[in-house]
Design an enzyme around this catalytic site. Structure first.
Site, PDB file in Angstrom:
ATOM      1  N   HIS A 292       0.673  -1.180   0.063  1.00  0.00           N
ATOM      2  CA  HIS A 292      -0.059  -0.065  -0.018  1.00  0.00           C
ATOM      3  C   HIS A 292       0.804   1.259  -0.118  1.00  0.00           C
ATOM      4  O   HIS A 292       0.949   2.085  -0.880  1.00  0.00           O
ATOM      5  CB  HIS A 292      -0.874   0.140   1.179  1.00  0.00           C
ATOM      6  CG  HIS A 292      -1.988  -1.110   1.209  1.00  0.00           C
ATOM      7  ND1 HIS A 292      -2.792  -1.390   0.234  1.00  0.00           N
ATOM      8  CD2 HIS A 292      -2.100  -2.129   2.015  1.00  0.00           C
ATOM      9  CE1 HIS A 292      -3.556  -2.383   0.276  1.00  0.00           C
ATOM     10  NE2 HIS A 292      -3.296  -3.058   1.642  1.00  0.00           N
TER      11      HIS A 292
ATOM     12  N   ASP B 220      -5.023  -8.270  -3.393  1.00  0.00           N
ATOM     13  CA  ASP B 220      -5.051  -8.075  -2.050  1.00  0.00           C
ATOM     14  C   ASP B 220      -6.456  -8.672  -1.749  1.00  0.00           C
ATOM     15  O   ASP B 220      -6.625  -9.698  -1.416  1.00  0.00           O
ATOM     16  CB  ASP B 220      -5.162  -6.215  -1.688  1.00  0.00           C
ATOM     17  CG  ASP B 220      -5.192  -6.033  -0.529  1.00  0.00           C
ATOM     18  OD1 ASP B 220      -5.207  -7.181   0.412  1.00  0.00           O
ATOM     19  OD2 ASP B 220      -5.228  -4.825   0.115  1.00  0.00           O
TER      20      ASP B 220
HETATM   21 ZN   LIG Z   1      -3.387  -6.839   2.482  1.00  0.00          ZN
END
Ligand SMILES: [Zn+2]
Length: 453
Positions: free
Chosen positions: A278, A329
């Protein structure tokens, strides 16, 4: 020796036409450009790319797709009619609580088969659902890990099992509820369990081991040191969720007086074998620390959209020196082409300008840099000596017809993937998964078993 003849292939950073890829065992033996299709070679019609690396996966989150948008939490409680990150997390914990090794195998195999159909030949599974209900140990404390390894084998793709240390329910907070299934009690116990697992992965296997710090919310700093030392001693990839939500930064600043990136730098957790997942909410100092250390950054744009995380500073990170990689993800979407172009398109929205990342940079993230981040430096390129992982995208579908092959990443979707070869062996042929068959049915059954539909 097997031959794959490609109408067009992505060699280096550009398209070459009429390419013969010769394969011996699981490796590419030779690549010839501008040749006619020889007798006996398998024809790959369209654009053939190196296999795609999905750098960040939580397989069980797939059971949440299309179920978290109405704002209903467990038991039908509503949250103002709109879901937030935290209501999504409640549902995610509910699904986690319904898993045991058999159900996890079935769900993950179906999810990895969906990935294979989308052109993913290697997945990085960020795995922290280690133990049974309430944190009880299975007879084999690595039973859940073995379920994931078997699932990847069953779907015919490579896996890097990123065994994740998860010890706290927040900075200074005990694990509670479903989180107890994630915890090993201490980083030392975590390391003992991972050591036992590493012996089960023979050399030459399509599975490799990596490790992860779940986040600085979930791992106290002294335990981060243990994980970092474990990874360094064994030269394993080290992944960590970093600054996904502003609340994580605030908790870290309150507890440690610095950003999560600065705390990780201070513990020696950054470097060329590390990947920050991220990295959405960063300071300019954070970006400089990540870039100067060569830490890779795994962007997960479709999940970051779904969870309203924000848009990370991808151009700044790349300019500072961080290789970029891509992950699906939470699997709100499994489509590495969408993840790749989102890096450019989301940046256009953020900056009001076009032209930050071209197709070569986006495909490098999806292939070579993604594989390197997962500990497969010999994959992600079509060249002699590389692993023979190939993905062919049709260029005659309603979505791709008429596109310039060199810009296919801006037009193609997962549904346009026709052929997938992993280690020289065909896993997807003409859009069908050869081992799993009806992937939709496998997903429906596996999701129903854990989500109660
Ligand atoms: Zn994750």
């Amino acid at each position: 020796m097997t031959g794959y003849w490609c109408e067009a292939a992505w060699l280096g950073d550009q398209v070459a036409e009429r390419v013969l890829v010769e394969v011996a065992g699981d490796r590419i033996a030779a690549v010839h450009r501008g040749v006619s299709q020889p007798d006996g070679a398998v024809r790959l019609a369209g654009l053939t790319l190196p296999g795609l690396a999905n750098g960040h996966s939580h397989a069980f989150h797939r059971a949440l797709r299309g179920r978290t948008h109405g704002g209903h939490g467990p038991g039908g409680r509503t949250h103002g009619g709109r879901g937030t990150f935290w209501t999504w997390r409640e549902l995610m914990y509910q699904v986690a609580d319904g898993l045991d090794p058999d159900r996890y195998f079935a769900l993950a195999r179906a999810v990895y088969a969906e990935m294979a159909l989308a052109g993913v030949s290697c997945v990085g599974e960020f795995h922290h659902l280690h133990h049974g209900p309430g944190g009880t140990r299975y007879a084999d404390p690595n039973a859940m890990s073995h379920a994931l390894l078997a699932a990847a084998a069953g779907a015919g793709i490579r896996i890097t099992l990123l065994d994740t240390c998860y010890l706290a329910g927040g900075v200074g907070a005990e694990l509670s509820g479903v989180q107890r299934r994630f915890g090993d009690g201490s980083a030392v116990s975590w390391a003992e369990r991972v050591d036992a697992l590493s012996g089960a992965l023979p050399a030459g296997s399509p599975a490799r081991l990596g490790v992860a710090v779940h986040s600085l919310r979930a791992v106290p700093l002294p335990d981060v040191d243990t994980v970092v030392a474990f990874a360094a001693a064994r030269r394993l990839p080290l992944h960590v969720h970093l600054s996904e939500q502003p609340a994580e930064n605030e908790a870290c600043l309150a507890a440690y007086g610095c950003t999560p990136t600065a705390a990780l730098a201070d513990r020696g957790a950054l470097g060329t074998d590390s990947t920050a997942v991220h990295a959405t909410h960063l300071t300019s100092v954070d970006i400089a620390l990540l870039g100067a250390s060569g830490t890779a950054v795994c962007l997960c744009p479709t999940t970051e959209r779904d969870l309203a995380d924000g848009i990370g500073p991808a151009p700044e990170l790349a300019a500072a020196g961080s290789p970029l990689t891509l992950g699906s993800d939470s699997h709100a979407v499994v489509d590495l082409f969408e993840e790749a172009r989102a890096v450019e398109l989301d940046e256009r929205l953020r900056s009001g300008r076009r032209g930050h990342f071209g197709a070569p940079a986006l495909l490098r993230a999806a292939t070579a840099d993604g594989h390197r981040s997962l500990g497969w430096p010999e994959a992600g390129r079509i060249e002699p000596g590389a692993l023979a992982d190939l993905v062919t995208v049709a260029l005659d579908t309603p979505r791709t017809a008429g596109t310039d092959p060199a810009q296919a990443v801006f037009a193609a979707t997962a549904a346009d993937v026709r052929q997938v070869v992993v280690g020289g062996r065909q896993v997807v042929r003409d859009g069908a998964h050869l081992q799993v068959g009806d992937v939709g049915a496998a997903l429906a059954a596996a999701v129903a078993a854990v989500a109660g539909r």
